[in-house]
Write a protein that holds these residues in place. Structure first.
Motif, PDB file in Angstrom:
ATOM      1  N   MET A 180       0.837  -1.189   0.000  1.00 17.95           N
ATOM      2  CA  MET A 180       0.000   0.000   0.000  1.00 17.95           C
ATOM      3  C   MET A 180       0.877   1.245   0.000  1.00 17.95           C
ATOM      4  SD  MET A 180      -2.540   1.296   3.044  1.00 17.95           S
ATOM      5  CE  MET A 180      -1.234   1.908   4.124  1.00 17.95           C
ATOM      6  N   SER A 197      -1.788   6.916   2.031  1.00 15.48           N
ATOM      7  CA  SER A 197      -2.470   8.104   1.484  1.00 15.48           C
ATOM      8  C   SER A 197      -1.600   9.349   1.682  1.00 15.48           C
ATOM      9  CB  SER A 197      -3.841   8.286   2.122  1.00 15.48           C
ATOM     10  OG  SER A 197      -3.737   8.381   3.522  1.00 15.48           O
ATOM     11  N   ASP A 198      -0.813   9.369   2.750  1.00 15.49           N
ATOM     12  CA  ASP A 198       0.108  10.487   2.986  1.00 15.49           C
ATOM     13  C   ASP A 198       1.124  10.645   1.858  1.00 15.49           C
ATOM     14  OD1 ASP A 198      -0.656  11.539   5.535  1.00 15.49           O
ATOM     15  OD2 ASP A 198       0.269   9.836   6.538  1.00 15.49           O
ATOM     16  N   PHE A 215       0.574   9.689  -1.396  1.00 14.25           N
ATOM     17  CA  PHE A 215      -0.039   9.685  -2.732  1.00 14.25           C
ATOM     18  C   PHE A 215       0.577  10.760  -3.620  1.00 14.25           C
ATOM     19  CE2 PHE A 215      -3.078  11.656  -5.624  1.00 14.25           C
ATOM     20  CZ  PHE A 215      -3.267  10.603  -6.504  1.00 14.25           C
ATOM     21  N   PHE A 260       3.709   9.753  -5.307  1.00 16.07           N
ATOM     22  CA  PHE A 260       3.402   8.815  -6.393  1.00 16.07           C
ATOM     23  C   PHE A 260       2.863   9.592  -7.608  1.00 16.07           C
ATOM     24  CE2 PHE A 260      -0.458   6.406  -7.985  1.00 16.07           C
ATOM     25  CZ  PHE A 260       0.209   5.559  -8.848  1.00 16.07           C
ATOM     26  N   ILE A 310      -8.661  12.082 -14.122  1.00 22.71           N
ATOM     27  CA  ILE A 310      -8.791  12.418 -12.692  1.00 22.71           C
ATOM     28  C   ILE A 310     -10.038  13.288 -12.486  1.00 22.71           C
ATOM     29  CG2 ILE A 310      -7.725  13.756 -10.809  1.00 22.71           C
ATOM     30  CD1 ILE A 310      -6.489  10.985 -11.168  1.00 22.71           C
ATOM     31  N   HIS A 355     -12.888  11.081 -12.354  1.00 26.27           N
ATOM     32  CA  HIS A 355     -12.891  10.381 -11.058  1.00 26.27           C
ATOM     33  C   HIS A 355     -13.421  11.305  -9.950  1.00 26.27           C
ATOM     34  CE1 HIS A 355     -11.494   8.061  -7.595  1.00 26.27           C
ATOM     35  NE2 HIS A 355     -10.973   9.188  -7.146  1.00 26.27           N
ATOM     36  N   HIS A 387     -16.946  12.588  -6.250  1.00 30.35           N
ATOM     37  CA  HIS A 387     -16.969  13.311  -4.977  1.00 30.35           C
ATOM     38  C   HIS A 387     -17.710  14.653  -5.077  1.00 30.35           C
ATOM     39  CE1 HIS A 387     -14.020  10.516  -3.368  1.00 30.35           C
ATOM     40  NE2 HIS A 387     -13.233  10.747  -4.398  1.00 30.35           N
ATOM     41  N   GLU A 414      -8.946  17.865   5.842  1.00 28.28           N
ATOM     42  CA  GLU A 414      -8.337  16.535   5.645  1.00 28.28           C
ATOM     43  C   GLU A 414      -6.927  16.601   5.069  1.00 28.28           C
ATOM     44  OE1 GLU A 414     -10.471  13.491   3.607  1.00 28.28           O
ATOM     45  OE2 GLU A 414     -11.796  13.177   5.314  1.00 28.28           O
ATOM     46  N   GLU A 415      -6.669  17.595   4.225  1.00 23.61           N
ATOM     47  CA  GLU A 415      -5.337  17.663   3.612  1.00 23.61           C
ATOM     48  C   GLU A 415      -4.413  18.652   4.338  1.00 23.61           C
ATOM     49  OE1 GLU A 415      -4.754  17.478  -0.584  1.00 23.61           O
ATOM     50  OE2 GLU A 415      -6.804  16.827  -0.969  1.00 23.61           O
ATOM     51  N   LEU A 431      -5.841  12.891   7.824  1.00 22.80           N
ATOM     52  CA  LEU A 431      -5.587  12.002   6.682  1.00 22.80           C
ATOM     53  C   LEU A 431      -6.640  12.238   5.601  1.00 22.80           C
ATOM     54  CD1 LEU A 431      -5.031   8.605   8.497  1.00 22.80           C
ATOM     55  CD2 LEU A 431      -3.392   9.642   6.934  1.00 22.80           C
ATOM     56  N   HIS A 432      -6.206  12.189   4.355  1.00 27.59           N
ATOM     57  CA  HIS A 432      -7.165  12.258   3.253  1.00 27.59           C
ATOM     58  C   HIS A 432      -7.164  10.887   2.569  1.00 27.59           C
ATOM     59  CE1 HIS A 432      -9.707  13.973   0.238  1.00 27.59           C
ATOM     60  NE2 HIS A 432      -8.851  13.745  -0.724  1.00 27.59           N
ATOM     61  N   LEU A 433      -7.957   9.972   3.131  1.00 24.14           N
ATOM     62  CA  LEU A 433      -7.932   8.579   2.668  1.00 24.14           C
ATOM     63  C   LEU A 433      -8.480   8.411   1.250  1.00 24.14           C
ATOM     64  CD1 LEU A 433      -9.064   6.879   6.004  1.00 24.14           C
ATOM     65  CD2 LEU A 433      -6.767   6.846   5.016  1.00 24.14           C
ATOM     66  N   ASP A 434      -9.241   9.394   0.774  1.00 27.89           N
ATOM     67  CA  ASP A 434      -9.791   9.296  -0.585  1.00 27.89           C
ATOM     68  C   ASP A 434      -8.691   9.256  -1.648  1.00 27.89           C
ATOM     69  OD1 ASP A 434     -12.241   9.311   0.608  1.00 27.89           O
ATOM     70  OD2 ASP A 434     -12.848  11.294  -0.107  1.00 27.89           O
ATOM     71  N   PHE A 435      -7.473   9.597  -1.266  1.00 28.74           N
ATOM     72  CA  PHE A 435      -6.367   9.471  -2.229  1.00 28.74           C
ATOM     73  C   PHE A 435      -6.223   8.029  -2.716  1.00 28.74           C
ATOM     74  CE2 PHE A 435      -3.938  13.426  -0.617  1.00 28.74           C
ATOM     75  CZ  PHE A 435      -4.335  14.172  -1.707  1.00 28.74           C
ATOM     76  N   HIS A 436      -6.663   7.061  -1.907  1.00 35.14           N
ATOM     77  CA  HIS A 436      -6.593   5.669  -2.374  1.00 35.14           C
ATOM     78  C   HIS A 436      -7.478   5.466  -3.609  1.00 35.14           C
ATOM     79  CE1 HIS A 436      -4.056   4.334   0.845  1.00 35.14           C
ATOM     80  NE2 HIS A 436      -4.911   4.672   1.789  1.00 35.14           N
ATOM     81  N   GLY A 437      -8.557   6.223  -3.678  1.00 34.84           N
ATOM     82  CA  GLY A 437      -9.424   6.156  -4.859  1.00 34.84           C
ATOM     83  C   GLY A 437      -8.706   6.662  -6.094  1.00 34.84           C
ATOM     84  N   ALA A 438      -7.961   7.741  -5.939  1.00 34.67           N
ATOM     85  CA  ALA A 438      -7.201   8.294  -7.072  1.00 34.67           C
ATOM     86  C   ALA A 438      -6.073   7.340  -7.471  1.00 34.67           C
ATOM     87  CB  ALA A 438      -6.654   9.671  -6.712  1.00 34.67           C
ATOM     88  N   THR A 439      -5.496   6.641  -6.502  1.00 35.55           N
ATOM     89  CA  THR A 439      -4.465   5.643  -6.829  1.00 35.55           C
ATOM     90  C   THR A 439      -5.084   4.516  -7.646  1.00 35.55           C
ATOM     91  OG1 THR A 439      -3.227   6.142  -4.815  1.00 35.55           O
ATOM     92  CG2 THR A 439      -2.780   4.017  -5.839  1.00 35.55           C
ATOM     93  N   THR A 465      -7.746   4.622  -9.602  1.00 30.00           N
ATOM     94  CA  THR A 465      -8.028   5.136 -10.953  1.00 30.00           C
ATOM     95  C   THR A 465      -6.731   5.236 -11.764  1.00 30.00           C
ATOM     96  OG1 THR A 465      -9.935   6.387 -10.190  1.00 30.00           O
ATOM     97  CG2 THR A 465      -8.888   7.185 -12.199  1.00 30.00           C
ATOM     98  N   GLU A 484      -3.296   4.674   9.441  1.00 28.86           N
ATOM     99  CA  GLU A 484      -4.507   4.473   8.628  1.00 28.86           C
ATOM    100  C   GLU A 484      -5.428   3.407   9.224  1.00 28.86           C
ATOM    101  OE1 GLU A 484      -4.296   4.474   4.418  1.00 28.86           O
ATOM    102  OE2 GLU A 484      -2.728   6.002   4.350  1.00 28.86           O
ATOM    103  N   PRO A 532      -6.140  -0.834   4.736  1.00 25.13           N
ATOM    104  CA  PRO A 532      -6.893   0.430   4.814  1.00 25.13           C
ATOM    105  C   PRO A 532      -7.217   1.012   3.439  1.00 25.13           C
ATOM    106  CG  PRO A 532      -4.813   0.566   6.049  1.00 25.13           C
ATOM    107  CD  PRO A 532      -4.815  -0.742   5.330  1.00 25.13           C
ATOM    108  N   LEU A 538     -15.995   4.121  -0.469  1.00 26.65           N
ATOM    109  CA  LEU A 538     -16.348   5.085  -1.526  1.00 26.65           C
ATOM    110  C   LEU A 538     -17.268   4.481  -2.584  1.00 26.65           C
ATOM    111  CD1 LEU A 538     -12.836   6.725  -2.134  1.00 26.65           C
ATOM    112  CD2 LEU A 538     -14.826   7.832  -1.092  1.00 26.65           C
ATOM    113  N   LEU A 588     -16.261   2.163  -4.667  1.00 31.25           N
ATOM    114  CA  LEU A 588     -15.437   1.867  -5.842  1.00 31.25           C
ATOM    115  C   LEU A 588     -15.058   0.388  -5.853  1.00 31.25           C
ATOM    116  CD1 LEU A 588     -12.995   4.918  -5.655  1.00 31.25           C
ATOM    117  CD2 LEU A 588     -14.839   4.595  -7.314  1.00 31.25           C
TER     118      LEU A 588
END
Lengths: 143, 147
Positions: A1, A4-5, A7, A10, A33, A36, A40, A63-64, B9-17, B19, B71, B92, B100, B102
């Motif tokens: 994984m 998310s921190d 991302f 990446f 994007i 996508h 939201h 959140e960010e 935390l902005h966990l929704d970034f996993h959704g962008a990953t 995609t 997470e 997570p 979400l 997805l």
């Protein structure tokens, strides 16, 4: 994984790769994007308009961990990013910054807002400073 | 540890990953994903990679512990004389995709597999990443030649 921190680091590598491909590869990815992000935002923006946008970016501000000022007026929403956590992280990065990093933000935001019936003026200011500004207004129909 | 984020935390970034991984594989192929995720493993995580080259897995273990805890993943790290095993019972990232609404891409876990391969390339270690169920995996790092 990938946490998310991490991302955005990446994402930064994705931009470097796509930029090398040329031929609009980066811009086409921003549109993906944007599609996508409709998950939201689009319904919220269409139904609640500027207030919905305020609510979305207020949630993002928290959140960010953004240093972001939101100014909601009857006819516009102005977002002033005083310190962008995304660019800050992409710069605090052993892999180095993609110099087009900031372009992704208007790249997905502007088409999505257009789909919702809004215009957006986006000022990146400087691609190596974590600051930017955007002003969102409703598209006026003359018909 | 090189990166140690705090705050929200902005966990929704996993959704962008999710995609992004699908998009890159579909439009540019597996080699492209390999290039991008190897850059993450060896350039973004240069500090972990450099330590692994020296036979030191401590930063990798700290990274796992810190970010899976942050997470709220369900996981255990087991260290034996021959290997270190990260057993993930609830990922997570997959949990957030489901929240979400997805569908995780069939290649969603490629991010883990390729970053792990990149981290170990040119080091005395080898990685085995096994997807053991939906949102579950076992990641084993061991010195090469040790079975």
């Amino acid at each position: 994984m990938i946490p998310s921190d991490h991302f955005v680091r990446f994402y930064n590598e994705v931009f470097k790769f796509l930029d090398k491909q040329g031929d609009g590869a980066l811009e086409n990815y921003y549109l993906e994007i944007s599609r996508h992000q409709e998950l939201h935002c689009l319904e919220l923006f269409k139904t609640k308009g500027l207030q919905g946008m305020y609510d979305y970016w207020e949630h993002i501000r928290i959140e960010e961990n953004c240093d972001l000022t939101l100014n909601l007026q009857p006819d516009c929403l102005v977002l002033t990013m005083n310190k962008c956590p995304s660019l800050t992280k992409a710069m605090d990065n052993d892999a180095g910054l993609c110099l087009k990093y900031c372009d992704h933000c208007p790249g997905w935001v502007v088409p999505l807002l257009k789909n919702a019936g809004y215009d957006c003026q986006y000022d990146i200011i400087d691609r190596q400073l974590p600051r930017c500004r955007m002003k969102i207004t409703r598209v006026i129909s003359w018909t | 540890m090189r990166y140690r984020e705090t705050g929200e935390l902005h966990l929704d970034f996993h959704g962008a990953t999710n995609t992004t991984i699908s998009y890159i594989a579909k439009n540019f192929g597996e080699k492209a994903l390999h290039e991008i995720l190897f850059a993450v493993g060896q350039k973004v995580y240069k500090s972990i990679h450099e330590k692994l080259k020296q036979g030191d897995a401590s930063e990798l273990i700290e990274h796992w512990q810190y970010f899976f805890t942050r997470e709220k993943g369900v996981f255990k790290i087991k260290e034996t004389p021959d290997a270190i095993v990260l057993e993930v019972a609830e990922c997570p990232a997959v949990r957030q995709l489901l929240k979400l609404g997805l569908t995780p891409s069939p290649i969603f876990c490629t991010q883990t597999i390729l970053v792990n391969e990149a981290l170990c390339e040119g080091t005395p270690f080898e990685f085995k990443t096994e997807v053991t169920g939906y949102g579950k995996c076992r990641q084993t790092i061991a010195k090469r030649g040790i079975k």
